[in-house]
Design a protein around this motif. Structure first.
Motif, PDB file in Angstrom:
ATOM      1  N   THR A 293       0.837  -1.204   0.000  1.00  0.00           N
ATOM      2  CA  THR A 293       0.000   0.000   0.000  1.00  0.00           C
ATOM      3  C   THR A 293       0.867   1.246   0.000  1.00  0.00           C
ATOM      4  OG1 THR A 293      -0.121   0.297   2.410  1.00  0.00           O
ATOM      5  CG2 THR A 293      -1.731  -1.186   1.414  1.00  0.00           C
ATOM      6  N   ILE A 294       0.316   2.305  -0.556  1.00  0.00           N
ATOM      7  CA  ILE A 294       0.836   3.665  -0.404  1.00  0.00           C
ATOM      8  C   ILE A 294      -0.324   4.494   0.123  1.00  0.00           C
ATOM      9  CG2 ILE A 294       1.788   5.681  -1.566  1.00  0.00           C
ATOM     10  CD1 ILE A 294       3.054   3.765  -3.589  1.00  0.00           C
ATOM     11  N   ALA A 314      -5.787   5.655   0.510  1.00  0.00           N
ATOM     12  CA  ALA A 314      -4.881   4.530   0.301  1.00  0.00           C
ATOM     13  C   ALA A 314      -5.027   3.975  -1.101  1.00  0.00           C
ATOM     14  CB  ALA A 314      -5.157   3.426   1.320  1.00  0.00           C
ATOM     15  N   VAL A 315      -3.897   3.508  -1.628  1.00  0.00           N
ATOM     16  CA  VAL A 315      -3.869   2.734  -2.865  1.00  0.00           C
ATOM     17  C   VAL A 315      -3.178   1.414  -2.541  1.00  0.00           C
ATOM     18  CG1 VAL A 315      -3.025   2.566  -5.234  1.00  0.00           C
ATOM     19  CG2 VAL A 315      -3.780   4.780  -4.331  1.00  0.00           C
ATOM     20  N   SER A 316      -3.792   0.317  -2.907  1.00  0.00           N
ATOM     21  CA  SER A 316      -3.155  -0.983  -2.706  1.00  0.00           C
ATOM     22  C   SER A 316      -3.187  -1.760  -4.004  1.00  0.00           C
ATOM     23  CB  SER A 316      -3.831  -1.767  -1.583  1.00  0.00           C
ATOM     24  OG  SER A 316      -5.098  -2.235  -1.986  1.00  0.00           O
ATOM     25  N   GLU A 317      -2.380  -2.800  -4.059  1.00  0.00           N
ATOM     26  CA  GLU A 317      -2.262  -3.577  -5.290  1.00  0.00           C
ATOM     27  C   GLU A 317      -3.373  -4.610  -5.413  1.00  0.00           C
ATOM     28  OE1 GLU A 317       0.576  -6.870  -5.480  1.00  0.00           O
ATOM     29  OE2 GLU A 317       1.299  -6.265  -3.506  1.00  0.00           O
ATOM     30  N   VAL A 347      -7.376   0.845  -6.030  1.00  0.00           N
ATOM     31  CA  VAL A 347      -6.501  -0.293  -6.277  1.00  0.00           C
ATOM     32  C   VAL A 347      -5.730  -0.065  -7.575  1.00  0.00           C
ATOM     33  CG1 VAL A 347      -7.861  -1.985  -5.014  1.00  0.00           C
ATOM     34  CG2 VAL A 347      -8.388  -1.558  -7.414  1.00  0.00           C
ATOM     35  N   ALA A 348      -4.499  -0.568  -7.584  1.00  0.00           N
ATOM     36  CA  ALA A 348      -3.637  -0.480  -8.761  1.00  0.00           C
ATOM     37  C   ALA A 348      -3.400  -1.887  -9.282  1.00  0.00           C
ATOM     38  CB  ALA A 348      -2.311   0.183  -8.402  1.00  0.00           C
ATOM     39  N   ARG A 349      -3.605  -2.073 -10.574  1.00  0.00           N
ATOM     40  CA  ARG A 349      -3.481  -3.407 -11.168  1.00  0.00           C
ATOM     41  C   ARG A 349      -2.025  -3.720 -11.506  1.00  0.00           C
ATOM     42  NH1 ARG A 349      -8.131  -5.606 -11.780  1.00  0.00           N
ATOM     43  NH2 ARG A 349     -10.020  -4.340 -11.967  1.00  0.00           N
TER      44      ARG A 349
END
Length: 749
Positions: A293-294, A314-317, A347-349
């Motif tokens: 996460t960032i 938050a951004v998570s994978e 979310v990031a792919r």
């Protein structure tokens, strides 16, 4: 006074009994998924992809098949037909979504994806043969670096995963931050962390004469696994039995059926022979993991420390084929009282396997930046971090606008601080030193939900006086066998040695997966209800068949003592259970109960809370960090077994220290592959890294959460620990650590 009142009731709940399954485990008698055997057992070994994205051009298995004893090589080209509809099993696994379907087609989603299964007469032969399978690929561009796609992150889809969206914003957090007298606005990061239980994932599949299957599987829920198998393979309910009496650690990796299971079932049906598939340690890094996460946390406060704004984004994978989501940011909206709150999640792919739940999913990542930011705010205010938390103590869950069913967090703060000696903490950093080491004290808050799910249990009393209690729940090492035995013993006023608890078999009454810290609440409530029904039925039998004395006394005056029922002290005031059942014409007495959450729970927010206090020592010359002392004060309702519960919290603290200082899945982004997929280079704590851990449970009464008043402790132990370590490092050195793990290179940077 009635003379029966002098008979003492046996109490089992709250007593620190040793584990009832401990002897089986330490003597090697406990059987795990890879221990079961059968005549004609065949061994499968997985061939893993070597590219991160692309397609399979060809698979040449001829060299492997030429070896004597190699029976078959299963690929997407020769696998059995499977149903195509993902929706048929979307909601039958945890977390929700559509898991990877191994050998489905020629598509490669990530490096390490299974592309073939070699079956042979021995494990060694299967492994060697797998090395001879030649797979040619057509590579496609891949991406495994999350920072490269950060700006492409999007809100997750509720259709592709079990996403719980953040609550709607309250007030105007941006304006409140901008106008605050004191503010903190920083970015934090947590890496990908990987499940590595002692028992690696594996299963043994034994086909029967009529096509039915007995599956010995490492799982946190046999019912969940069976549902997956019946749906994916189009089997009838009575054609599959899943057995899992012992699990060598899981904490999330066993919630969802992993790819080895589908491969083993395909192989067993193809060969019509028993098949065992176990993964290597390296292959354990090719599925379940905590997503990296960032996160951004912005806090605004008045000069007196009162929070005026909270922003947590938050951004998570996630993978390319699913939207996996942890509940990362929601905690910031309920832990502290604040009128202006904005929470966001994206979310990031990446070309990686779908992440999975890992102990306290979401809270472990989300409370790290929030609790470090609170410490930074206390620093800016020149205020004690504990005082800041008390000033902003939330009496209600503002996310749901509901009162808490119970919340003894104030007591956690008070008792934990007293045990730790927090009152002697210097306010300024770099104030204490011994030799080459700077000494710092940090603290943080932990929170988790207290949940209950529908569950069933059965209790059977035999003429020998032994009661067998059963439910299809799991024990992943948390002490379920022991806790359920204690609950049953308490309900029946029986000694533990007269109770046998059975679990981990789909032939037993249904239970939810063991996860989310809800097993004691859910299954324990069913066990309690079934045993109380059994006791009441036994009392009625005594009134009917025990003679005139039993017929004349009140029900509550009839009690069990040893293997007899008594209603007084005279010769006619006692009857053996064997005699009673014989008079009633019964070989055994059986009762079953199904317990669901009650409606009044909907009017409350239910949770567990903790306060963690940490001492860290940092070597000025070497940059090494030692966590020398931890006090974890936990409020989790009525504690069934202080010994096993304390072990759970201590284990969570160890995991939190591991998260803080050690664990980091490191990728070579050029080839899209994790490089430290082994115990030599994926660092976890050893005994020398762990020092004094002091666990205390505060008294907390809760008659809403479940009939037992008990909350789970599996998750709460890890939450907040990494933040407390970070805050202790700052107090020791004056340097803020916002990126996990906190290694010496970052300290020196």
């Amino acid at each position: 006074m009635n003379h029966t009142e002098t008979l003492p009731a046996l109490r089992a709940i709250g007593v620190p009994y040793k584990r009832v399954d401990g002897r089986l485990k330490v003597t090697g008698a406990a059987q795990y998924a890879g221990d079961f055997t059968a005549n004609g057992l065949t061994y499968g070994f997985v061939v893993s992809s070597t590219i991160a994205a692309g397609r399979i051009v060809s698979i040449d298995s001829s060299a492997a098949l030429a070896l004597p004893g190699v029976l078959h090589v299963l690929t997407y080209q020769n696998r059995p037909e499977l149903p195509r509809a993902d929706k048929a099993y979307k909601d039958m696994v945890a977390p929700g979504g559509s898991p990877l379907r191994p050998l489905w087609d020629d598509r490669v989603w990530y490096s390490g994806q299974p592309v073939a299964l070699v079956m042979a007469e021995s494990l060694e032969l299967a492994r060697h043969a797998a090395s001879l399978v030649e797979v040619r690929y057509e590579s496609a561009p891949h991406q495994t670096a999350m920072r490269e796609v950060l700006m492409k992150a999007e809100p997750p889809s509720t259709e592709k995963g079990g996403f719980e969206p953040p609550p709607e914003p309250r007030g105007d957090a941006d304006a409140a931050v901008a106008g605050a007298a004191v503010r903190v606005d920083e970015f934090y990061s947590t890496p990908a962390e990987y499940h590595n239980p002692m028992e690696m994932h594996g299963c043994t599949v034994v086909p029967g004469e009529h096509g039915n299957l007995t599956v010995y599987e490492k799982t946190q829920g046999v019912v969940n696994t069976k549902t997956y198998l019946t749906t994916v393979f189009g089997l009838k309910d009575d054609e599959v039995r899943v057995v899992s009496p012992f699990v060598g650690g899981a904490f999330g990796s066993g919630l969802r059926p992993q790819y080895h299971l589908a491969l083993a079932v395909m192989a067993a049906r193809e060969l019509k022979r028993p098949v065992r598939v176990t993964l290597t340690r390296q292959q354990m890094f090719t599925f379940a993991h905590r997503p990296q996460t960032i996160q951004r946390v912005a806090l605004g406060a008045a000069a007196n420390g009162k929070l005026q704004a909270v922003i947590h984004e938050a951004v998570s994978e996630t993978s390319q084929y699913e939207d996996y989501c942890d509940v990362v940011v929601n905690w910031a909206g309920r832990l502290y009282q604040c009128e202006n709150v904005t929470l966001g999640y994206k979310v990031a792919r990446l070309d990686v396997p779908t992440p999975a739940d890992m102990r306290a999913p979401g809270a472990a990542q989300g409370l790290f930046p929030l609790e470090v930011a609170m410490d930074e705010l206390a620093e800016a205010l020149r205020m004690d971090p504990l005082e800041l938390r008390l000033i902003n103590y939330a009496e209600r869950d503002a996310n749901k606008n509901l009162p808490f069913s119970s919340k003894a967090l104030r007591e956690c703060y008070r008792e934990g601080a007293a045990r730790f000696g927090w009152g002697k903490r210097p306010l300024a950093p770099r104030a204490r030193r011994e030799g080459n080491e700077w000494i710092g004290w940090g603290m943080a808050t932990g929170a988790w939900e207290a949940l209950q799910n529908e569950a069933s249990a059965r209790a059977v009393l035999g003429r020998d006086g032994i009661v067998t209690v059963s439910s299809s729940t799991a024990d992943i090492g948390t002490g379920t066998y022991t806790a359920m035995t204690q609950i049953a013993a308490d309900a029946l006023s029986m000694p533990l040695h007269d109770i046998v608890f059975e679990l981990g078999d789909t032939r037993l009454p249904k239970a939810p997966i063991e996860g989310g810290s809800w097993t004691v609440s859910s299954v324990g409530s069913a066990v309690d209800a079934a045993c109380k029904r059994l006791h009441n039925r036994l009392v009625e039998l005594a009134r009917q068949h025990g003679g005139a004395r039993f017929a004349s006394v009140a029900r509550e005056d009839i009690r069990r003592v040893g293997k007899r029922l008594v209603c007084g002290f005279g010769a006619d005031d006692s009857i053996g259970i064997d005699t009673l059942l014989e008079r009633a014409g019964l070989e055994s007495l059986e009762e079953q109960a199904n317990v669901k959450p009650h409606e009044k729970q909907q009017a409350y927010s239910m949770g567990t809370h903790s306060a963690i206090f940490v001492e860290a020592r940092v070597d000025e010359a070497l940059g090494t960090v030692r966590v020398t002392r931890v006090v974890s004060a936990v409020a989790a309702g009525h504690i069934v077994n202080p010994k096993t519960a304390g072990n759970q919290i201590a284990g969570g603290v160890v995991w939190g220290i591991s998260m803080a200082l050690h664990e980091d899945g490191q990728f070579d982004h050029d080839i899209g592959r994790q490089m430290n997929h082994n115990f030599a280079e994926y660092h976890i704590p050893v005994n020398a890294d762990i020092h004094d851990i002091d666990v205390l449970f505060v008294d907390e009464h809760d008659d809403i959460v479940n009939p037992l008043g008990a909350k789970g402790v599996g998750e709460i132990g890890v939450v907040g620990v990494a933040a407390a370590v970070s805050n202790a490092i700052w107090h020791a050195t004056g340097k803020r650590m916002r990126d996990l793990p906190m290694t010496l290179d970052k300290l020196f940077a």
